[in-house]
Every structure is written in C-alpha cells, then in structure tokens.
Design an enzyme around this catalytic site. Sequence first.
Site, PDB file in Angstrom:
ATOM      1  N   LYS A  30       0.840  -1.208   0.000  1.00  0.00           N
ATOM      2  CA  LYS A  30       0.000   0.000   0.000  1.00  0.00           C
ATOM      3  C   LYS A  30       0.875   1.259   0.000  1.00  0.00           C
ATOM      4  O   LYS A  30       2.076   1.181   0.275  1.00  0.00           O
ATOM      5  CB  LYS A  30      -0.924  -0.021   1.220  1.00  0.00           C
ATOM      6  CG  LYS A  30      -0.202   0.010   2.572  1.00  0.00           C
ATOM      7  CD  LYS A  30      -1.152  -0.302   3.720  1.00  0.00           C
ATOM      8  CE  LYS A  30      -0.423  -0.259   5.064  1.00  0.00           C
ATOM      9  NZ  LYS A  30      -1.277  -0.759   6.155  1.00  0.00           N
ATOM     10  N   TYR A  37      14.765  31.321   6.405  1.00  0.00           N
ATOM     11  CA  TYR A  37      13.631  32.197   6.709  1.00  0.00           C
ATOM     12  C   TYR A  37      13.497  32.470   8.199  1.00  0.00           C
ATOM     13  O   TYR A  37      13.728  31.573   9.025  1.00  0.00           O
ATOM     14  CB  TYR A  37      12.325  31.526   6.265  1.00  0.00           C
ATOM     15  CG  TYR A  37      12.085  31.455   4.772  1.00  0.00           C
ATOM     16  CD1 TYR A  37      12.144  32.600   3.983  1.00  0.00           C
ATOM     17  CD2 TYR A  37      11.742  30.248   4.177  1.00  0.00           C
ATOM     18  CE1 TYR A  37      11.877  32.525   2.617  1.00  0.00           C
ATOM     19  CE2 TYR A  37      11.476  30.164   2.822  1.00  0.00           C
ATOM     20  CZ  TYR A  37      11.545  31.302   2.040  1.00  0.00           C
ATOM     21  OH  TYR A  37      11.282  31.230   0.706  1.00  0.00           O
TER      22      TYR A  37
HETATM   23  C1  LIG Z   1      -0.552  -1.729   6.914  1.00  0.00           C
HETATM   24  C2  LIG Z   1      -1.143  -2.985   7.418  1.00  0.00           C
HETATM   25  C3  LIG Z   1      -0.339  -4.121   7.623  1.00  0.00           C
HETATM   26  C4  LIG Z   1       1.164  -4.083   7.547  1.00  0.00           C
HETATM   27  O1  LIG Z   1       1.688  -3.638   8.787  1.00  0.00           O
HETATM   28  P1  LIG Z   1       3.256  -3.573   9.054  1.00  0.00           P
HETATM   29  O2  LIG Z   1       3.366  -3.113  10.467  1.00  0.00           O
HETATM   30  O3  LIG Z   1       3.809  -2.557   8.100  1.00  0.00           O
HETATM   31  O4  LIG Z   1       3.802  -4.911   8.813  1.00  0.00           O
HETATM   32  C5  LIG Z   1      -0.966  -5.310   7.950  1.00  0.00           C
HETATM   33  N1  LIG Z   1      -2.317  -5.372   8.091  1.00  0.00           N
HETATM   34  C6  LIG Z   1      -3.105  -4.283   7.942  1.00  0.00           C
HETATM   35  C7  LIG Z   1      -4.570  -4.420   8.136  1.00  0.00           C
HETATM   36  C8  LIG Z   1      -2.551  -3.056   7.616  1.00  0.00           C
HETATM   37  O5  LIG Z   1      -3.330  -1.987   7.486  1.00  0.00           O
END
Ligand SMILES: *Cc1c(COP(=O)(O)O)cnc(C)c1O
Length: 363
Positions: free
Chosen positions: A35, A259
């Site tokens: 993702k 700045y």
């Molecule tokens: C993002 C996510 C993961 C992955 O989590 P990590 O801590 O990056 O391994 C697993 N399950 C769900 C539902 C997530 O939203």
Amino acid sequence: MGPSILEIDLAALAHNYHYLRSKIASETMLLGVVKANGYGSESVAIARKLAALGVDYLGVAYTHEGVALRLGGIKTPILVLHPQPEEFSDIVKHCLEPSIYSIRTLEAFIKAAPWEGHYPIHLKLNTGLNRLGLSLGKLAISCEILLNQSNVKVKAIMSHLAATDDLKEKAFTRLQIQRFKEGAAFIEKHIGPVALKHLSNSSGILNFPEAAFNMVRSGIALYGYGNHSKIDSLLKPVATLTTKISQIHSIEKGDWVGYNKGFVAAKKMRVATLTIGHADGISRVYGQGKGVVFVSGNPCPIIGNVCMDMLMIDLGNHVAKEGDKVVIFGKGASAETFASEGKTISYELLTGIGARVNRVIVG
Ligand SMILES: *Cc1c(COP(=O)(O)O)cnc(C)c1O
C-alpha cells in the site's frame, strides 16, 4: 531526473523477504503489503519482485492501488484492506479480494458480486483496535446474511492487532488473539470451514509467532524496518534517499540562515544548501537542531527552518564541495533514527517522500 533520488534496492527486499520467511512455518502463507506506493517506494516494482520471490498474496489499502498493480501486470492474489462500496465493481472487474469490515460493506458487496459466483472475500473482525472490522456482536447477523446468498464466499477471516511492537501491552495482544480465535470459531460453526485466517503484521510475526495462523501480513519489515533496533540490524533498508549540495556559504558570527532567523551563527562556519525540502517529505519539524544527514558518511545537522525546496545543513569541518551527494536516510543511515529525530516513525517518513523525488530501481 531531479537532484533528489529515492533508490529502491530489490536485493535488500529479497533479503528481508527471506528473513521473514525464516520466521514463519513453511506452510504459512506470506502476504506482502504494498500500500501507499510500496511504503513510499514504487509499488509495481516491489510487487513484481515479491511475486518473483514467491509471495502468496499482496495487500493494498485502497481499490485504485490494487487496480494499478493489475494494470502493471501483477497476477498474484491481491487483498484490498479498506475498499469503499462505490469501488466494488472495480474490485470484481480486476479480480481483487475485498476486506469486508461491516454489515454495510457486506450487503453492498453481495449486491456487486457476480450472481451465485462465490466471489472470495476476507471477513474482517474488530478485536480491539476499533478502527475497521465487524464487532463480535455482529457475527451472528453476518453469518445469517452469508448463509442466505451464494454470490460471495468467505475465503478468509482476518483482524488487525493494535500493539504488536509494544511488549508492555502483551496482555492486550493476547486478548486480541483470543477474541480472534473465538470469532473465527463462531463463524466456522455457522457457515462451515474457512480456508484462511490471518492476523499478524510485521511485529506480530516477530513477537507473537503463536498468532501466525495460516497467513501473515508484512509491510514495514519487508522494507527493512522492524520497530526494534535489534531487528533493524538483521534487515536491510530498501529505500535510500539522497540529495545534493547545491551551494556552500562561509558565514560569520551573527549571520542568519534561512527564513525568519531560523538559525543565527554563533561563530564563523560553513553552511550547505541541499536540493530537498518539505515538498519532498522532509517536514518542517526538522531543522532547529532536529535531524542529521550524512555527507561522505559525516553527520551534519539540519539548521534553520526547512524550506519548500531546500534545506540548510552545518558542514562543520567536514570536507565537502558543491555537487556532492548527501544521504538523508537508507543504507548506513536508518530511516527509523531520522524519523525519531522528527518525533515520528519510519512508516510516516517513508510514505511521505514526495512525488518530485525520482524513484530509481536497483538490484
Ligand atoms: C498496513 C497494514 C499491515 C502491515 O503492517 P506492518 O506493520 O507494516 O507490517 C498489515 N495489516 C493491515 C490491516 C494493515 O493496514
């Protein structure tokens, strides 16, 4: 190509993948989470490499992220963790598998799924995170809805843990695992056996092996960070962010940098201007003594206020010239450390790297 580069090392990804595989049973399936553009990197390149390595599943948060993987030629099963009802026709069109997390999404997906097609869904339970998921009190009605149709079939039962990286909260994680087992048993009693159960994220895999069931979901550890320095030392960072020194100024005591008098020199010193700023994901919380970057391996603090396109560093007595490369994080410079200097976590830093930064795939 712009002056700031996010190098994505697929050999490091392979190393982390094999490390995670070594932590789970050979029959346990591994879902790679890609993702947010592969945690800020390049999701199609990451997904292709994971598929070549033999990953069983891929996971994205939103439907269009899954569609992008399909358009990139990815054939691996893809779980969409947080789909919206208006996207359900795209889920079906692109053979994605939805996480169904409420009665509303269950009823809408049954309508959107092909007639009597037994379309695979992952039923998500809320075991205590109180973010997404069917509460355990809604399972009876969910089962009743499921038994009265054959458009969808529950392929998996899943949930998400709230504090796998926090060993002070072990009791709460154990309570969530227990609730998950009970919820899954209730569902299977009513609708029959379900092929998959998955609960753990990266820290869950490493800290709660008893919660692996028959699939685990890993994101951050695949990218080289394990929410613990000991684990970080066993993993390799996939993403390395570099930028350049554009100009060097020699300034006198009392001179300003940046700045709003963000920095005033206490002595004669050399200051370098870098080709990266807050528009590229280096937040304005840096500067004023927060955040250290590396010039030929030498740590140089960010000074003054981070600008949109640039930031300034104190070169100290280190040898450096205009045009030199500067490492912000990655190989030899932990993103977790840089993130913590900005009071955040590797996840936020990695996923916040802006679109203006060129992604270069190596390995
Ligand atoms: C993002 C996510 C993961 C992955 O989590 P990590 O801590 O990056 O391994 C697993 N399950 C769900 C539902 C997530 O939203």
